[in-house]
Write a protein that holds these residues in place. Structure first.
Motif, PDB file in Angstrom:
ATOM      1  N   LYS A 191      95.436  82.138  83.694  1.00 42.56           N
ATOM      2  CA  LYS A 191      94.137  82.159  83.027  1.00 42.56           C
ATOM      3  C   LYS A 191      93.608  80.742  82.808  1.00 42.56           C
ATOM      4  O   LYS A 191      94.386  79.809  82.546  1.00 42.56           O
ATOM      5  CB  LYS A 191      94.231  82.847  81.651  1.00 42.56           C
ATOM      6  N   THR A 192      92.300  80.602  82.916  1.00 43.48           N
ATOM      7  CA  THR A 192      91.624  79.387  82.475  1.00 43.48           C
ATOM      8  C   THR A 192      90.758  79.757  81.295  1.00 43.48           C
ATOM      9  O   THR A 192      89.928  80.673  81.390  1.00 43.48           O
ATOM     10  CB  THR A 192      90.747  78.777  83.585  1.00 43.48           C
ATOM     11  N   ILE A 193      90.993  79.130  80.163  1.00 46.46           N
ATOM     12  CA  ILE A 193      90.220  79.446  78.964  1.00 46.46           C
ATOM     13  C   ILE A 193      89.360  78.242  78.566  1.00 46.46           C
ATOM     14  O   ILE A 193      89.738  77.096  78.801  1.00 46.46           O
ATOM     15  CB  ILE A 193      91.128  79.850  77.777  1.00 46.46           C
ATOM     16  N   SER A 194      88.229  78.526  77.984  1.00 49.12           N
ATOM     17  CA  SER A 194      87.341  77.466  77.501  1.00 49.12           C
ATOM     18  C   SER A 194      87.573  77.253  76.012  1.00 49.12           C
ATOM     19  O   SER A 194      87.824  78.203  75.271  1.00 49.12           O
ATOM     20  CB  SER A 194      85.882  77.848  77.756  1.00 49.12           C
TER      21      SER A 194
ATOM     22  N   ASP B 274      86.189  80.833  74.733  1.00 48.71           N
ATOM     23  CA  ASP B 274      87.310  81.685  74.325  1.00 48.71           C
ATOM     24  C   ASP B 274      87.870  81.244  72.970  1.00 48.71           C
ATOM     25  O   ASP B 274      88.179  82.064  72.108  1.00 48.71           O
ATOM     26  CB  ASP B 274      88.429  81.615  75.373  1.00 48.71           C
ATOM     27  N   VAL B 275      88.020  79.932  72.829  1.00 47.61           N
ATOM     28  CA  VAL B 275      88.601  79.357  71.615  1.00 47.61           C
ATOM     29  C   VAL B 275      87.569  78.436  70.976  1.00 47.61           C
ATOM     30  O   VAL B 275      86.963  77.602  71.656  1.00 47.61           O
ATOM     31  CB  VAL B 275      89.885  78.568  71.952  1.00 47.61           C
TER      32      VAL B 275
ATOM     33  N   SER C 268      89.084  72.489  55.903  1.00 51.63           N
ATOM     34  CA  SER C 268      88.669  71.598  56.968  1.00 51.63           C
ATOM     35  C   SER C 268      88.545  72.400  58.253  1.00 51.63           C
ATOM     36  O   SER C 268      88.587  73.626  58.243  1.00 51.63           O
ATOM     37  CB  SER C 268      89.658  70.438  57.118  1.00 51.63           C
ATOM     38  N   TRP C 269      88.417  71.728  59.363  1.00 48.31           N
ATOM     39  CA  TRP C 269      88.218  72.392  60.651  1.00 48.31           C
ATOM     40  C   TRP C 269      89.445  73.197  61.050  1.00 48.31           C
ATOM     41  O   TRP C 269      90.574  72.815  60.771  1.00 48.31           O
ATOM     42  CB  TRP C 269      87.903  71.352  61.722  1.00 48.31           C
ATOM     43  N   ASN C 270      89.201  74.344  61.684  1.00 46.56           N
ATOM     44  CA  ASN C 270      90.301  75.171  62.157  1.00 46.56           C
ATOM     45  C   ASN C 270      89.938  75.858  63.471  1.00 46.56           C
ATOM     46  O   ASN C 270      88.833  75.717  63.989  1.00 46.56           O
ATOM     47  CB  ASN C 270      90.759  76.176  61.106  1.00 46.56           C
ATOM     48  N   TRP C 271      90.898  76.598  64.017  1.00 50.50           N
ATOM     49  CA  TRP C 271      90.753  77.217  65.334  1.00 50.50           C
ATOM     50  C   TRP C 271      90.702  78.737  65.219  1.00 50.50           C
ATOM     51  O   TRP C 271      91.403  79.334  64.403  1.00 50.50           O
ATOM     52  CB  TRP C 271      91.932  76.841  66.235  1.00 50.50           C
ATOM     53  N   GLY C 272      89.879  79.341  66.052  1.00 50.77           N
ATOM     54  CA  GLY C 272      89.816  80.787  66.104  1.00 50.77           C
ATOM     55  C   GLY C 272      89.543  81.270  67.513  1.00 50.77           C
ATOM     56  O   GLY C 272      89.193  80.486  68.409  1.00 50.77           O
ATOM     57  N   ILE C 273      89.718  82.565  67.722  1.00 50.43           N
ATOM     58  CA  ILE C 273      89.479  83.207  69.014  1.00 50.43           C
ATOM     59  C   ILE C 273      88.191  84.012  68.912  1.00 50.43           C
ATOM     60  O   ILE C 273      88.014  84.803  67.988  1.00 50.43           O
ATOM     61  CB  ILE C 273      90.660  84.120  69.396  1.00 50.43           C
TER      62      ILE C 273
ATOM     63  N   SER D 159      94.466  82.713  74.900  1.00 46.94           N
ATOM     64  CA  SER D 159      93.814  81.850  73.908  1.00 46.94           C
ATOM     65  C   SER D 159      94.798  81.448  72.817  1.00 46.94           C
ATOM     66  O   SER D 159      94.845  80.293  72.390  1.00 46.94           O
ATOM     67  CB  SER D 159      92.606  82.577  73.307  1.00 46.94           C
ATOM     68  N   TRP D 160      95.590  82.413  72.356  1.00 49.38           N
ATOM     69  CA  TRP D 160      96.537  82.118  71.287  1.00 49.38           C
ATOM     70  C   TRP D 160      97.625  81.154  71.757  1.00 49.38           C
ATOM     71  O   TRP D 160      98.099  80.324  70.979  1.00 49.38           O
ATOM     72  CB  TRP D 160      97.183  83.386  70.728  1.00 49.38           C
TER      73      TRP D 160
END
Length: 438
Positions: A42-45, A100-101, A316-321, A331-332
């Motif tokens: 997979k290629t995720i953005s 994706d992310v 603060s900043w964080n990551w999500g799907i 993505s995870w």
């Protein structure tokens, strides 16, 4: 920390991702169905706000290292200017072009989740990682009982002081166990003024009206027993934001302005570093600059206690799907790589933030037990208060920031808070209480 400093200057856009025509989904309906299996390659953005040079460069190195470490998932990273980041994300959501992310500021989690644009990641996050997270990170990522975002770092507030200045004015050094009371803090500022400091307190007024006013100063009312909104149902700020406790606490703050105890400089200032002020009300991101200037004279202290214990901001900043992802497991896999202790230490060494997990704190030179910034890690595990976990947060922060601005200019405190309550409650009512719909 420059990233947090710029972030908190921004006034969040109301309903950042609740784009026109979007139908909010229930938390359970918007779920990343991770099954611990990636089908093929997979290629995720992934999108990231373009923060400080060191932070940006470190993340790019992490992406390159992740891509080189395995062949299943390749990350295509896009760096977006921080000043227009939310606008670009909003436009992408409206056009169906989300990555994706997604990297997003903590207080936006709840509106993003309510709008259905980011997915619950409960099924993706291993139990061991959840247990390792600081309580503040776990709280920040949770909306309607579901977990939507995970950060590699957190933030916090405190006071920096010149130990020599306090000793000269005969003001004691407070501790996390015994912070200054509001009355003691005010008396200490007056002693420092009498000792020769024209404006002894720096509150970073130059950051400007916006998120800093909420992040930096809402702990005052929370320490007094008030809050930005009633957190039992998030339907009204009445009786909480404009409570007697909140009014009393912000009247004390207004007194600092009236008595000219606060540095009101609107330009980027170095008054604390150069000894023109004795105490600075700010966060961990200023530590390196202050340590360089004051060296062994620098004290790192908790905020004052206005009646219900010292409190601090967090987030603060964080990551999500996002809902755009075709394979949540792919993505995870990238997010999980960033959550490794060594990767967390790398990014926090670059941006000066508090590491997000206990295992990474143990590896950090500044935040580990006995480190010069240990107090920030302790606060996030004990006295930090998340910004309200509601899609109404953009309206809340805008209204509170305006109230603080008005109070600093002499407006009646109760009237300023009443006006903020009215603005917040109107926003909630106009959105039918922000119901979580099926």
């Amino acid at each position: 920390m420059p990233t947090t400093r710029r972030t908190i200057r921004q006034v969040l856009t109301v309903s950042a991702l609740a784009v026109a025509g979007a139908v909010p989904l229930t938390a359970s309906a918007a779920t990343a169905n991770c099954d611990n299996k990636i089908d093929g390659t997979k290629t995720i953005s992934a999108w990231f706000h373009s923060g400080t040079g060191a932070e940006r460069d470190t993340l790019q190195k992490q992406v390159d290292a992740f891509n080189a470490s395995q062949s299943q998932v390749k990350v295509d990273l896009k760096l977006l200017p921080e000043g227009t980041y939310n606008d670009q994300v909003k436009a992408a959501a409206a056009a169906g072009n989300l990555p994706d992310v997604l990297d997003f500021d903590g207080p936006n989690v709840y509106n993003y989740a309510w709008s259905g644009n980011v997915l619950s990641i409960d099924g993706c996050v291993p139990a061991a990682l959840k247990a390792d997270l600081l309580p503040s990170i776990a709280k920040q990522g949770t909306y309607a009982g579901k977990f939507y975002g995970v950060g590699t770092f957190d933030s916090g507030l405190g006071l920096y002081a010149s130990k020599k200045a306090l000793k000269k004015a005969k003001v004691r050094l407070p501790t996390l166990a015994k912070p200054w009371t509001a009355a003691e803090f005010t008396a200490g500022l007056k002693k420092l003024k009498a000792a020769g400091y024209k404006t002894p307190l720096d509150m970073k007024i130059e950051y400007g009206v916006g998120e800093w006013y909420t992040y930096g100063f809402s702990p005052i009312i929370q320490s007094a027993g008030g809050d930005l909104i009633n957190r039992t149902d998030y339907t009204s700020a009445k009786g909480v934001l404009n409570s007697p406790a909140s009014v009393k606490a912000l009247t004390t703050m207004q007194g600092w302005f009236n008595d000219k105890l606060v540095d009101l400089s609107k330009k980027t200032n170095t008054n604390f570093q150069t000894g023109k002020t004795a105490i600075s009300w700010v966060g961990h991101w200023m530590f390196n600059d202050y340590k360089k200037a004051l060296k062994g004279d620098l004290a790192v202290l908790p905020l004052p206690n206005f009646g219900k214990g010292s409190k601090t901001g967090q987030g603060s900043w964080n990551w999500g799907i996002t809902k755009a992802t075709a394979d949540p497991d792919a993505s995870w896999k990238f997010i999980e790589y960033l959550m490794q202790p060594e990767q967390i230490v790398a990014i926090t060494d670059a941006n000066g933030a508090v590491p997000a997990t206990r295992s990474s704190i143990a590896l950090s030179k500044n935040f580990k037990p006995g480190g010069p910034l240990e107090i920030y890690a302790k606060q996030l595990s004990s006295i930090s208060v998340p910004r309200p976990q509601t899609p109404a947060y953009p309206a809340i922060t805008t209204a509170f920031a305006k109230a603080i601005q008005d109070i600093s200019k002499g407006k009646n405190v109760k009237q300023a808070l009443d006006a903020a309550v009215s603005t917040i409650d109107k926003d909630i009512k106009s959105n039918d209480g922000y119901p979580v719909q099926g």
